[in-house]
Design an enzyme around this catalytic site. Structure first.
Site, short mmCIF file in Angstrom:
data_model
loop_
_atom_site.label_atom_id
_atom_site.label_comp_id
_atom_site.label_asym_id
_atom_site.label_seq_id
_atom_site.Cartn_x
_atom_site.Cartn_y
_atom_site.Cartn_z
N ASP A 58 33.91 -62.94 20.64
CA ASP A 58 34.73 -63.56 21.60
C ASP A 58 35.79 -64.53 20.80
O ASP A 58 36.49 -65.43 21.81
CB ASP A 58 33.62 -64.41 22.66
CG ASP A 58 32.84 -65.40 21.94
OD1 ASP A 58 32.94 -65.58 20.67
OD2 ASP A 58 32.31 -66.15 22.42
N SER A 59 35.82 -64.37 19.77
CA SER A 59 37.12 -64.80 18.94
C SER A 59 38.14 -64.44 19.41
O SER A 59 39.30 -64.88 19.13
CB SER A 59 36.66 -64.76 17.39
OG SER A 59 36.39 -63.38 17.17
N ASP A 97 29.84 -59.31 21.97
CA ASP A 97 29.30 -60.67 22.36
C ASP A 97 29.14 -61.02 23.68
O ASP A 97 30.44 -60.50 24.59
CB ASP A 97 30.44 -61.58 21.74
CG ASP A 97 30.25 -62.54 20.58
OD1 ASP A 97 29.31 -63.02 20.17
OD2 ASP A 97 31.15 -63.09 20.00
N LYS A 125 25.36 -60.00 21.09
CA LYS A 125 25.01 -61.21 20.43
C LYS A 125 25.05 -62.64 21.34
O LYS A 125 26.05 -62.45 22.18
CB LYS A 125 26.21 -61.44 19.51
CG LYS A 125 26.12 -62.82 18.61
CD LYS A 125 26.77 -62.80 17.31
CE LYS A 125 28.38 -62.99 17.50
NZ LYS A 125 28.60 -64.37 18.00
N GLU A 127 24.41 -66.90 21.60
CA GLU A 127 24.43 -68.01 20.74
C GLU A 127 23.54 -69.03 21.15
O GLU A 127 23.37 -69.27 22.36
CB GLU A 127 26.12 -68.84 20.84
CG GLU A 127 27.21 -68.02 20.36
CD GLU A 127 28.48 -68.77 20.39
OE1 GLU A 127 28.42 -70.02 20.90
OE2 GLU A 127 29.21 -68.27 20.08
N GLU A 194 26.27 -69.51 11.27
CA GLU A 194 27.66 -69.71 11.12
C GLU A 194 27.89 -71.32 10.40
O GLU A 194 27.07 -72.13 11.15
CB GLU A 194 28.48 -69.74 12.47
CG GLU A 194 29.88 -70.20 12.22
CD GLU A 194 30.91 -69.71 13.35
OE1 GLU A 194 30.50 -68.85 14.27
OE2 GLU A 194 32.06 -70.22 13.34
O1 KIV Z 1 33.18 -64.33 17.83
C1 KIV Z 1 33.16 -64.21 16.72
O2 KIV Z 1 34.13 -63.35 16.10
C2 KIV Z 1 32.04 -64.56 16.12
C3 KIV Z 1 31.85 -64.66 14.42
C4 KIV Z 1 33.02 -66.04 14.16
C5 KIV Z 1 30.92 -64.52 13.90
O3 KIV Z 1 31.02 -65.11 16.60
#
Ligand code: KIV
Length: 277
Positions: A58-59, A97, A125, A127, A194
């Site tokens: 989600d970056s 994500d 993924k 968090e 992280e």
């Molecule tokens: O969203 C993302 O790219 C991430 C990385 C920074 C690990 O979670």
């Protein structure tokens, strides 16, 4: 055989990475790599460079959409980017994500995780620490592998109050160790750490049997992940743990991607200058 039905050369040259591959790599002590990608073209380049895991992170809310956090990213955004990555991918393992607030309740978690798996993710993924143990268990029981993301969790940026190293305080470090063990026991297949001190990341990686992927977590995790735009030196902000691999590449973007793989495999990256004490 018509040209339309002939197999793509790249597709035939690499064996697909699976979760078992990653577990075997941890057991053998060989480091593996993970990079973000958000579209078909980069998914192809990244996977052809030998990167084992593609994270559709989600970056993308920050590097593609220009937001100042990952919070605005939606399920529709994730489905679009995961399905694009799936089409370009040549054998990497795809982690997708779950965006902010898409796993706040059990029903939401199951439905949204299924949507991302249908779009092409092979693992999702999420968090958090102890509070995601139940979701992790529910998903794992139903055949959806989970990567648990601990340490600095950008979706909680407003609660954390800034992009700071997590786990320097001995009490916080102890609770992170306990939470990592709880998540493994709940069925997490991978842990991502992280921005944590390298000694803590080493301790957690040695303690767990599941692979641990690090970013800003020092050299001793089982794998390293980077945001693609950071690796290419085109992100507006450069945190300490970032290295621009394009700068020294003799073969443009392909060379930069291969440089990342080589330097992680031979333990040149991350160095002390990219790690936190
Ligand atoms: O969203 C993302 O790219 C991430 C990385 C920074 C690990 O979670």
């Amino acid at each position: 055989m018509s040209s339309q039905s002939s197999p793509n050369v790249a597709q035939t040259t690499r064996r697909a990475t699976t979760l078992s591959t990653l577990i075997k790599l941890k057991q053998s002590g060989e480091k593996f790599t993970c990079l973000t990608a958000y579209d078909a073209c980069f998914a192809q380049l990244v996977s052809e460079a030998g990167v084992e895991v593609i994270l559709v992170g989600d970056s993308l809310g920050m590097v593609l959409q220009g937001h100042d956090s990952t919070l605005p990213v939606t399920m529709d955004d994730m489905v679009y980017h995961i399905s694009s990555v799936k089409r370009g991918n040549r054998g990497a393992f795809i982690v997708g994500d779950m965006p902010f607030m898409s796993y706040a309740s059990e029903t939401q978690t199951l439905e949204n995780a299924a949507t991302l798996m249908r779009a092409g993710a092979q693992m999702i993924k999420i968090e958090g620490g102890a509070w995601i143990a139940n979701s992790t268990h529910l998903l794992a029981e139903r055949g959806i592998p989970v990567c648990a993301h601990m340490g600095l969790t950008p979706q909680s940026i407003n609660r954390i109050g800034g992009y700071h190293v997590q786990g320097r305080d001995p009490r916080q470090a102890e609770s992170m160790i306990a939470e990592a063990q709880l998540l493994e026991a709940s069925g997490a297949s991978i842990l991502l750490l992280e921005c944590v001190p390298q000694t803590l990341a080493r301790q957690i990686s040695e303690m767990l049997t599941i692979p641990v992927i690090g970013i800003g977590a020092g050299p001793d995790t089982d794998a390293q992940v980077m945001v693609l735009h950071d690796l290419l030196g085109i992100s507006p902000i450069t945190p300490k743990f970032v290295k621009n691999f394009l700068k020294d590449s003799e073969d443009g973007i392909r060379g930069a991607l291969q440089g990342f793989v080589q330097q992680v495999k031979n333990k040149q990256f991350p160095g002390p200058e990219h790690s936190f004490d």
